[in-house]
Design an enzyme around this catalytic site. Sequence first.
Site, PDB file in Angstrom:
ATOM      1  N   LYS A   1       0.806  -1.218   0.000  1.00 52.20           N
ATOM      2  CA  LYS A   1       0.000   0.000   0.000  1.00 52.20           C
ATOM      3  C   LYS A   1       0.843   1.275   0.000  1.00 52.20           C
ATOM      4  CE  LYS A   1      -3.504  -2.224   2.881  1.00 52.20           C
ATOM      5  NZ  LYS A   1      -4.592  -2.660   2.016  1.00 52.20           N
TER       6      LYS A   1
ATOM      7  N   GLU B   1      -2.359   6.654   8.150  1.00 56.61           N
ATOM      8  CA  GLU B   1      -3.232   7.505   7.342  1.00 56.61           C
ATOM      9  C   GLU B   1      -4.120   8.363   8.219  1.00 56.61           C
ATOM     10  OE1 GLU B   1      -5.573   5.083   4.705  1.00 56.61           O
ATOM     11  OE2 GLU B   1      -3.880   4.747   3.352  1.00 56.61           O
TER      12      GLU B   1
ATOM     13  N   HIS C   1     -13.388  -3.282   9.398  1.00 57.21           N
ATOM     14  CA  HIS C   1     -12.772  -3.012   8.091  1.00 57.21           C
ATOM     15  C   HIS C   1     -12.939  -4.162   7.113  1.00 57.21           C
ATOM     16  CE1 HIS C   1     -11.245   0.355  10.248  1.00 57.21           C
ATOM     17  NE2 HIS C   1     -10.505  -0.399  11.027  1.00 57.21           N
TER      18      HIS C   1
ATOM     19  N   ARG D   1      -6.511  -8.435  -8.552  1.00 58.61           N
ATOM     20  CA  ARG D   1      -7.094  -9.769  -8.675  1.00 58.61           C
ATOM     21  C   ARG D   1      -8.595  -9.623  -8.857  1.00 58.61           C
ATOM     22  NH1 ARG D   1      -9.607  -9.481  -3.590  1.00 58.61           N
ATOM     23  NH2 ARG D   1      -8.302  -8.393  -2.104  1.00 58.61           N
TER      24      ARG D   1
HETATM   25  P1  ADP Z   1      -7.489  -3.995   3.085  1.00 62.59           P
HETATM   26  O1  ADP Z   1      -6.318  -4.285   2.255  1.00 62.59           O
HETATM   27  O2  ADP Z   1      -7.488  -4.713   4.372  1.00 62.59           O
HETATM   28  O3  ADP Z   1      -8.737  -4.133   2.313  1.00 62.59           O
HETATM   29  P2  ADP Z   1      -7.900  -1.111   2.876  1.00 62.59           P
HETATM   30  O4  ADP Z   1      -6.801  -0.120   2.809  1.00 62.59           O
HETATM   31  O5  ADP Z   1      -8.595  -1.385   1.615  1.00 62.59           O
HETATM   32  O6  ADP Z   1      -7.311  -2.449   3.487  1.00 62.59           O
HETATM   33  O7  ADP Z   1      -8.937  -0.635   3.979  1.00 62.59           O
HETATM   34  C1  ADP Z   1      -9.976  -1.475   4.416  1.00 62.59           C
HETATM   35  C2  ADP Z   1     -11.110  -0.651   4.995  1.00 62.59           C
HETATM   36  O8  ADP Z   1     -10.677   0.153   6.100  1.00 62.59           O
HETATM   37  C3  ADP Z   1     -11.688   0.360   4.028  1.00 62.59           C
HETATM   38  O9  ADP Z   1     -12.651  -0.226   3.224  1.00 62.59           O
HETATM   39  C4  ADP Z   1     -12.268   1.415   4.938  1.00 62.59           C
HETATM   40  O10 ADP Z   1     -13.499   1.036   5.450  1.00 62.59           O
HETATM   41  C5  ADP Z   1     -11.305   1.425   6.078  1.00 62.59           C
HETATM   42  N1  ADP Z   1     -10.308   2.466   5.868  1.00 62.59           N
HETATM   43  C6  ADP Z   1      -9.162   2.336   5.185  1.00 62.59           C
HETATM   44  N2  ADP Z   1      -8.457   3.480   5.169  1.00 62.59           N
HETATM   45  C7  ADP Z   1      -9.200   4.372   5.865  1.00 62.59           C
HETATM   46  C8  ADP Z   1      -9.008   5.742   6.230  1.00 62.59           C
HETATM   47  N3  ADP Z   1      -7.922   6.393   5.902  1.00 62.59           N
HETATM   48  N4  ADP Z   1      -9.969   6.338   6.960  1.00 62.59           N
HETATM   49  C9  ADP Z   1     -11.073   5.668   7.333  1.00 62.59           C
HETATM   50  N5  ADP Z   1     -11.298   4.390   7.036  1.00 62.59           N
HETATM   51  C10 ADP Z   1     -10.381   3.736   6.309  1.00 62.59           C
HETATM   52  P1  ADP Z   2     -10.158  -6.491   0.470  1.00 59.17           P
HETATM   53  O1  ADP Z   2      -8.771  -7.011   0.410  1.00 59.17           O
HETATM   54  O2  ADP Z   2     -10.271  -5.118  -0.045  1.00 59.17           O
HETATM   55  O3  ADP Z   2     -10.819  -6.663   1.797  1.00 59.17           O
HETATM   56  P2  ADP Z   2     -11.982  -8.540  -0.470  1.00 59.17           P
HETATM   57  O4  ADP Z   2     -13.009  -8.239   0.525  1.00 59.17           O
HETATM   58  O5  ADP Z   2     -12.373  -8.833  -1.862  1.00 59.17           O
HETATM   59  O6  ADP Z   2     -10.942  -7.353  -0.588  1.00 59.17           O
HETATM   60  O7  ADP Z   2     -11.140  -9.793   0.043  1.00 59.17           O
HETATM   61  C1  ADP Z   2     -10.748  -9.942   1.334  1.00 59.17           C
HETATM   62  C2  ADP Z   2      -9.411 -10.625   1.427  1.00 59.17           C
HETATM   63  O8  ADP Z   2      -9.562 -11.780   2.272  1.00 59.17           O
HETATM   64  C3  ADP Z   2      -8.896 -11.092   0.112  1.00 59.17           C
HETATM   65  O9  ADP Z   2      -7.732 -10.358  -0.181  1.00 59.17           O
HETATM   66  C4  ADP Z   2      -8.513 -12.499   0.327  1.00 59.17           C
HETATM   67  O10 ADP Z   2      -7.114 -12.555   0.441  1.00 59.17           O
HETATM   68  C5  ADP Z   2      -9.037 -12.898   1.672  1.00 59.17           C
HETATM   69  N1  ADP Z   2     -10.091 -13.913   1.579  1.00 59.17           N
HETATM   70  C6  ADP Z   2     -11.398 -13.689   1.724  1.00 59.17           C
HETATM   71  N2  ADP Z   2     -12.083 -14.818   1.599  1.00 59.17           N
HETATM   72  C7  ADP Z   2     -11.195 -15.798   1.357  1.00 59.17           C
HETATM   73  C8  ADP Z   2     -11.288 -17.204   1.108  1.00 59.17           C
HETATM   74  N3  ADP Z   2     -12.458 -17.831   1.091  1.00 59.17           N
HETATM   75  N4  ADP Z   2     -10.168 -17.873   0.885  1.00 59.17           N
HETATM   76  C9  ADP Z   2      -8.992 -17.261   0.892  1.00 59.17           C
HETATM   77  N5  ADP Z   2      -8.841 -15.948   1.112  1.00 59.17           N
HETATM   78  C10 ADP Z   2      -9.921 -15.214   1.343  1.00 59.17           C
HETATM   79 MG    MG Z   3      -9.154  -3.090   0.668  1.00 58.49          MG
END
Ligand code: ADP
Ligand code: ADP
Ligand code: MG
Length: 651
Positions: A116, A200, A235, A297
Site C-alpha cells: 500500500k 493515514e 474493516h 485480482r
Molecule cells: P485492506 O487491504 O485490508 O482491504 P484497505 O486499505 O482497503 O485495506 O482498507 C480497508 C477498509 O478500512 C476500508 O474499506 C475502509 O473502510 C477502512 N479504511 C481504510 N483506510 C481508511 C481511512 N484512511 N480512513 C477511514 N477508514 C479507512
Molecule cells: P479487500 O482485500 O479489499 O478486503 P476482499 O473483501 O475482496 O478485498 O477480500 C478480502 C481478502 O480476504 C482477500 O484479499 C482475500 O485474500 C481474503 N479472503 C477472503 N475470503 C477468502 C477465502 N475464502 N479464501 C482465501 N482468502 C480469502
Molecule cells: Mg481493501
Amino acid sequence: MFSKILIANRGEIACRVIRTARKMGVKTVAVYSDADARSLHVAMADEAVHIGGSPVAESYLRGDVIIAAAKATGAEAIHPGYGFLSENPDFVDQVTAAGLVFIGPSAASIRAMGLKDAAKRLMEKAGVPVVPGYHGEAQEIVILASKAREIGYPVLIKARAGGGGKGMRRVDHPDDFSDALSGARREAKAAFGDDRVLVEKYVDKPRHIEVQVFGDNHGNAVHLFERDCSAQRRHQKVIEEAPAPGMTPELRTAMTDAAVKAAKAIGYSGAGTIEFIVDASDGLKPDRFWFMEMNTRLQVEHPVTEMVTGVDLVEWQLRVAAGEELPVGQDGIGLDGHAFEARLYAEDPAKGFLPAIGTLHHLSFPSESAAGTDIRIETGVRQGDAISPFYDPMIAKVVTHGADRTTALDALADAVSRTEVAGSTTNAAFLAALARDPDFASGDVDTGLIERKQDELTTSAAPGSRAIALAALAATGATTPADSDDPWSGLAGYAHFNPLVRRTALSFGGTEIVAHISARPDGRFDVRPEGGEAFVLAAETTEAGATVAAWPGHVTVFENGRSFDFAISDPFARAAEIGEGTSSMRAPMPGLVKLVRAAKGDKVTKGQAMLVLEAMKMEHTITATHDGVIQEIAAEGAQVTDGTVLVRFEE
Ligand code: ADP
Ligand code: ADP
Ligand code: MG
C-alpha cells in the site's frame, strides 16, 4: 483459448471459476489439501490433484507443488482466485518461468500495487488523489508517532501488505499509538509475514467506493463502474452493492477516470479493483475521494458488477490471459438495475463476530426470488461439509439483482432470511437485520454504520412456543413409521416402557427449557412446553414457515426467517461439567494464545480483557465472563484447541 486450466484455490471462488471455464469449453484441474479431499470444488473439476496438508502453508500456498501439478496434468494456465497466491509476484514469475500462463496481471503490476505504501507513492505521481498520511520507508515508533501527530488524530495504522481488514488499527489518542502499533504489527506479521505499516488520516464517516477495472495486453483499459462496500465491520466488507447509492454523474466520472488512469499508469492487464475512500459527510463531491489501494485480482464481491453489467468477469480474465483483446470497449459497457451481495459467514455476531467452525448438518438456500428479481448463490460447500479452522469461514455469497435498489435489497433480505444453516453459528440473522435496517435502506451508509447499530443488529430473538415444541419433538427422535400404529415405537430407547408423558429437556442459549410430550391415539403428539402454549404435532411435521433439522446433540428450528439452535440436554454431559467446576473459560475455537493480560491470583471483573487469542489470522480479545480471582491462566504462545480451558477461576 486454453484447453485446460488449473485453479489454485478452494471454496466458492474455485467453483465459480470452474463454472465459467466449463461454459467456455475449457477443462479444469482442481487442487486440494487433506481437509478438502471431499469438497465441492474437487467434485466439480474435471481432474483434481492433492497438494498437501490442511494448513495453507502446506497446500494452497505451495506455489512449487501447484506448478508441478499444472505441468503433470497438462494445464496451460493457472487461475489464482483471490487470496492465497493471487497477489504474489514471485509466484507469477515462477508460473511464467515454468512456461505456463498466470491468469491475472503481470508480476510487475502486482509489485507496483502490492504494497500500500509504494502504491500510494506511485499513484501520487500519476496524479491520482491518495489518502493523506505517511507512506514513507521509516518504521521507527518515534517517527511514526510524530507523523501521526502531524497528520492529526484520529489516524489509521495499516499494514502495508494488508488485506481483508487485517493489521489495521484506528487510533484516537496519542497515548494509544504505541499499543495500537504493536497490535497492527503482530497481526500483520502473522497474516502477511511483513510487519511494516503506514499511517493515514482517518477519514470520518467515510464510504468505501471502488471501481472495477479491466485491461488487456493490447493497451486497452476500461472500467465497469463502481461498487459500494461501506457496510463493513472491523474493516471487512459485509454487504456490497452496485451501483453506489446516491452516486452523482460528476463523482462517477471523476472516480472512473482516476481508476482507468491508475490502471493505465501500470499497464494493467486483467481484472483489478481500485479502492477509494470517500468523505460523504457533505454529500458526494467529486473532490472528496482518495485512492486507498489496488487489489490486483478478482474481488470477492465481483458478482455485483456482473449482475449490473451482464459481463462474466472470469470469462474476460481467461480471454485476456489467452492474449485476446477486451471483447468490448468502454461504450459497450452499461449499467442495468441494482445488485447486492451479502457474505454469509460461520461466525458469531453476538460474540464479536468470532469465527466459528462446524459441520453443516443442514444447508439450504432459496432457489427462487420474487418476480422481477434474480438470485445467485456462490458457495463452495454442500450439506454435510465442514467449515474447518484452516480456512476463511465463508459459507456463501448471497447475490440479488433487481430493477432498482429497493427491489434488490428486499430480495436480499428475503433470500438471506430463507437461507438455512444448522451445525455452525452464522451471521445470517445479522445480515437479514442489516438488509432491513432503515438507515441502510435509505442509502445513507458509511463504514461506521454497523458498529453504531451493533446491538440492534445482533440482538437475537427468543424462540416462541411453537419453535420449542417442534424442537422438543424432534429431540425425542420421534418418527411415526407408516406400518405401525404405536406412536412411541420410533422413539429409540423408550419403546419398551412406553411412558405416557415424556419430559424432554433442551437448552437454548444456556437456559434450560422443558417440554412434555404425550402420544395421541391419532399417531400425533401433544407437545407442551413448560409455561407455554401446547401444540399438536405429527412427528414428521411440515408446519407452515418452519423447518426442523436435528443433528448430533442439537435441533435447529428455522421459523419465519429466524433460526433457533437448541442443545439437547444430556444428563451425563451435565454431570461431567459440574464435576469439573463451572468457573472456567474455554477457548471458543482453535488458536494461538498471543498475549496474556492477567495473571494467577489477579482479581478481575466481568468484561476485563484476559488474553488475546489469534484464530483464523485475526486477533480476538477474550474477556472475563464474570468477576473472580484467577487460579490458572493459559500461557502466552500456547496452541489451544476448541474447548481448552483458558482461564480457571478460584471457587
Ligand atoms: P485492506 O487491504 O485490508 O482491504 P484497505 O486499505 O482497503 O485495506 O482498507 C480497508 C477498509 O478500512 C476500508 O474499506 C475502509 O473502510 C477502512 N479504511 C481504510 N483506510 C481508511 C481511512 N484512511 N480512513 C477511514 N477508514 C479507512
Ligand atoms: P479487500 O482485500 O479489499 O478486503 P476482499 O473483501 O475482496 O478485498 O477480500 C478480502 C481478502 O480476504 C482477500 O484479499 C482475500 O485474500 C481474503 N479472503 C477472503 N475470503 C477468502 C477465502 N475464502 N479464501 C482465501 N482468502 C480469502
Ligand atoms: Mg481493501
